[in-house]
Design an enzyme around this catalytic site. Structure first.
Site, short mmCIF file in Angstrom:
data_model
loop_
_atom_site.label_atom_id
_atom_site.label_comp_id
_atom_site.label_asym_id
_atom_site.label_seq_id
_atom_site.Cartn_x
_atom_site.Cartn_y
_atom_site.Cartn_z
N GLN A 63 0.84 -1.18 0.00
CA GLN A 63 0.00 0.00 0.00
C GLN A 63 0.88 1.24 0.00
O GLN A 63 1.73 1.39 0.88
CB GLN A 63 -0.87 -0.06 1.25
CG GLN A 63 -1.96 0.96 1.31
CD GLN A 63 -2.78 0.76 2.57
OE1 GLN A 63 -3.53 -0.19 2.71
NE2 GLN A 63 -2.62 1.66 3.51
N SER A 67 0.62 6.34 3.01
CA SER A 67 1.25 7.30 3.92
C SER A 67 2.49 7.91 3.31
O SER A 67 3.17 7.30 2.47
CB SER A 67 1.67 6.60 5.22
OG SER A 67 0.55 6.13 5.91
N GLU A 96 -11.11 -4.48 5.85
CA GLU A 96 -11.02 -5.51 6.88
C GLU A 96 -11.72 -4.96 8.10
O GLU A 96 -11.36 -3.93 8.61
CB GLU A 96 -9.57 -5.82 7.19
CG GLU A 96 -9.38 -7.16 7.85
CD GLU A 96 -9.86 -7.20 9.28
OE1 GLU A 96 -10.45 -8.21 9.67
OE2 GLU A 96 -9.64 -6.23 10.01
N SER A 141 -3.72 5.88 14.27
CA SER A 141 -3.08 5.89 15.59
C SER A 141 -4.13 5.89 16.70
O SER A 141 -5.29 6.22 16.49
CB SER A 141 -2.20 7.12 15.74
OG SER A 141 -3.02 8.27 15.85
N GLU A 200 -4.50 7.93 18.91
CA GLU A 200 -5.06 9.28 19.09
C GLU A 200 -6.16 9.56 18.08
O GLU A 200 -7.18 10.18 18.41
CB GLU A 200 -3.94 10.32 18.98
CG GLU A 200 -2.97 10.33 20.17
CD GLU A 200 -2.08 9.10 20.25
OE1 GLU A 200 -1.86 8.43 19.22
OE2 GLU A 200 -1.60 8.79 21.35
#
Lengths: 401, 341
Positions: free
Chosen positions: A128, A131, A250, A377, A379
């Site tokens: 992938q 990012s 998923e 994440s 957060e």
């Protein structure tokens, strides 16, 4: 006895069948055989091929593919049995069978589907390319630039930029690539989705050396990489929408499997308690007992999440709770191991690839961050829980430093 | 396993009868309402005139009662009923069951005893943890000879209130001074009483865990509502990420604990060990404590005053932690039992 024609009877019959197959076919010595990255990749490829042959590799695919067409309840049975027999987790093929599959299946052209889906079953692996160094939690800020040109009479994109945190990109044949084709308007609007062959000139992959010595992720450098327009998924500028299909491919099976595996791996903590003669240390027993219940609760919420999905009553934020519950239990698990192991855990020991509960406690502890940081994440998950489950207001948009 | 629809109907009935905005509803009215709705005999088998529902049903009720900080003592009452159900040798067992179904309060005490038996068999000392003791017709106490019904008006018996911080409930000590148990009121001998204890302890843990998680949900809801309303720095404080993350953390404690509670309530009784039941109670009570500790802080100054109700949850959470065995005791037992498995 359960009626074999009832839904429960059917699932139990499937379970017996899967269990027998797993007992006969699952590799037993994969940890010993996964002490180097190359060996690990080989055990992964072998196991995937065997699962394809047995019909258990892609239960979530449509029925037209051999081994596909399974309901979520059936998939759950298969994953429970994978965990039960302690088979290697399918890490190398994960992006291919989930992310690439979902994108191809839901968003790609019939030609693209016909070309790539069978190749996944033959063992072709995908990575992938989402990012970037400047686009992590804020994925839509990605900058990897694609310029449309005509070269040798063909319409192509010329891509320049850098991708990061790409799982096992160093072994991938293909890449799900998000690029920026426009800087106009909202940042989500200028994103385009491409399917890139990793052997294209200008693609360089460099493994990321993680703090525990693993190289599960890699960086991808793109230097004037030429990608034909036919390799685009859907329309130009619509990549953000397709990326959502990729990212939501998923929904819960992995965490259920991992939670069950962690529960099984509590035996490693028990070993540690025994080896260190701490069986009657009340403080240790309390902390261990607390961990046992925490892990049980994580299994229970992972189960419940899947059951809710099967019933169609999943709600926004549910997945975030499961993920954070798992990642915290995993951190607590490995930290207790580090503590109980004492100084012995401060000496470097070989790591095992492809496992989160290896009993190399310092390595496991460091590896546990993969779950609090990767895949959204902790957060970001907490924002989702606060804003979508608890209905707390979002911060005003367009805030400038 | 009970039908989902049945549980959601129970839950709906409970939330209608006990709306979320009315905390600590009047005890006697709540008790009468609970009796009217059949909750006092929710677990009593149908052939004995009860509703014959299982653990999930009673857990649903205790969860909802926890949500409104109910002072009606349904948990000790249910445990008392269970003890009598298990006491097959009790002389007037059917009579007692009938009296309880009719609304008489016969609680099990929920804290330890400190008792001495004189040479002549008379018992003196304290039986702790009798909730709403002033309502009790009799108390089921663990006496040296085994579980025994102690009528509140028997000679040598008094109920003394012990003021507690938790203002949603009242706790009494059952004081015995030369009390002579009536042999016809003994539920079982010491061996049989051990069996009764083991049969009702999972019920106690599920009930307290449900009370905790109902309360934790309500305390978090209350806090989120407050943070959405309270403005500082020209915005609702709920917009601050520092607070959002802490509210999310509360939910991350509550939701998995709830999943564990429901999975253990639904499981075949033999599939869950006593330690695992103690574990779920401990996990839920610790989550309740965590959430209510945060809830007061979320409210800022007003949370420290009696003008606001948020403190009531914290006080109930702290008391719940001590019921049916402390967290330290249970965590150690869970650890030991996992080690032995």
């Amino acid at each position: 006895m359960t009626d074999p024609a009832s839904p429960d009877g059917h699932l139990e019959a499937l379970r017996a069948q899967v269990r027998a197959w797993m007992e006969a076919n699952a590799p037993r010595n994969w940890r010993e055989a996964s002490q180097t990255q190359e060996d690990f990749v080989r055990t992964q490829r072998d196991w995937f091929a065997k699962l394809v042959e047995g019909g258990y590799a892609i239960p979530h695919w449509p029925a037209e593919y051999p081994g596909g067409g399974r309901t979520l309840a059936e998939q759950k049975v298969i994953y429970e049995e994978l965990a039960r027999v302690d088979a290697p987790r399918l890490l190398l093929s994960f992006v291919s069978t989930y992310h690439a599959f979902a994108t191809l299946h839901e968003c790609a052209s019939p030609e693209q589907k016909a070309k790539y889906m069978p190749r996944i079953l033959e063992g072709e692996t995908w990575c992938q390319g989402f990012s970037e160094p400047g686009a992590g939690s804020d994925l839509a800020a990605l900058k990897c630039k694609a310029v449309r040109e005509t070269r040798d009479g063909k319409e192509v994109y010329v891509v320049n930029g850098q991708k990061v945190w790409s799982t096992m990109a160093q072994f991938a044949d293909m890449c799900l690539l998000l690029v920026r084709t426009s800087s106009e308007g909202a940042k989500q609007a200028g994103i385009t989705y491409l399917l890139m062959d990793m052997k294209t000139p200008g693609v360089t992959v460099s493994p990321i050396h993680q703090i525990q010595g693993d190289e599960e992720f890699a960086e991808i450098f793109l230097d004037n990489v030429v990608i034909p327009v036919e390799q685009r998924v859907g329309e130009e500028g619509n990549g953000w929408a397709y990326a959502q299909a990729t990212l939501s491919s998923e929904r819960g099976l992995t965490l259920m499997e991992l939670a069950y595996r962690m529960r099984g791996a509590l035996s490693r903590v028990i070993e540690l308690i025994r080896d260190n003669g701490l069986e009657n240390d009340a403080g240790v027993l309390r902390d261990f007992g607390s961990l046992v219940t925490q892990v049980d609760a994580t299994c229970a919420i992972a189960d419940r999440f899947l059951d809710n999905r099967i019933k169609g009553v999943e709600q926004a934020g549910d997945a975030s709770i499961v993920k954070n519950s798992y990642s915290r239990a995993l951190r607590a698990y490995s930290l207790l191991g580090v503590r109980l192991g004492g100084m012995a855990e401060q000496y470097v020991k070989p790591i095992t690839f492809g496992d989160l509960n290896t009993g190399n406690w310092m390595a496991d502890f460091m590896n546990s961050y993969a779950w609090t940081i990767a895949g959204g994440s902790e957060e970001v998950q907490r924002n989702i829980i606060a804003e979508r489950m608890l209905d707390m207001p979002r911060e005003p948009k367009g805030w400038k430093l | 396993m009970e039908a989902v629809i049945e549980l959601s109907e129970l839950q709906d009935a409970a939330t209608k009868a006990f709306p979320a905005d009315k905390l600590i509803p009047d005890r006697d009215a709540a008790w009468a309402l609970a009796a009217e709705m059949g909750w006092l005999m929710i677990r009593l088998p149908e052939e004995l005139g009860g509703l014959g529902l299982g653990r999930e049903a009673s857990t649903t009720i205790h969860f909802e009662m926890g949500r409104v900080l109910s002072s009606a003592p349904l948990i000790p009452a249910q445990l008392g009923l269970h003890a009598i159900l298990e006491a097959e040798g009790l002389a007037d067992r059917e009579d007692w069951l009938e009296r309880i179904s009719g609304g008489e309060y016969v609680p099990l005490h929920m804290l330890p005893t400190k008792l001495e038996t004189a040479a002549d068999g008379a018992i003196s000392g304290t039986v702790s943890g009798v909730f709403e003791g002033d309502m009790a017709a009799a108390v089921i106490a663990y006496l040296p000879g085994g579980y025994t019904l102690v009528p509140a008006d028997a000679p040598g018996v008094s109920l003394v209130e012990r003021p507690i911080w938790d203002k949603s409930r009242r706790v009494f000590d059952l004081m015995l001074d030369g009390f002579r148990p009536d042999p016809s009121l003994v539920l079982a001998d010491t061996v049989g009483s051990r069996a009764i204890h083991d049969a009702i302890s999972p019920e106690a843990h599920l009930a307290v865990a449900a009370d905790c998680l109902g309360g934790a949900n309500a305390a978090l809801d209350m806090s989120v509502e407050y943070m959405k309303m309270r403005k500082q720095f020209d915005r609702p404080i709920a917009m601050f990420q520092a607070l959002k993350h802490r509210a999310a953390d509360c939910n991350i404690r509550i939701v998995p604990a709830e999943a564990l509670l429901w999975s253990r309530a639904a499981a075949e009784p033999a599939a869950v060990t006593p330690a695992q039941m103690g574990g779920v109670k401990t996990y839920a009570a610790e989550a309740y404590q965590w959430v209510t500790e945060e809830a007061i802080q979320f409210h800022g100054g007003i949370g420290l005053t009696e003008e606001h109700q948020v403190h009531l949850f914290m006080k109930r959470a702290m008391l719940n932690l001590q019921l049916c065995g402390s967290p330290d005791w249970w965590n150690e037992r869970v650890g030991r039992s996992a080690l032995a498995a």
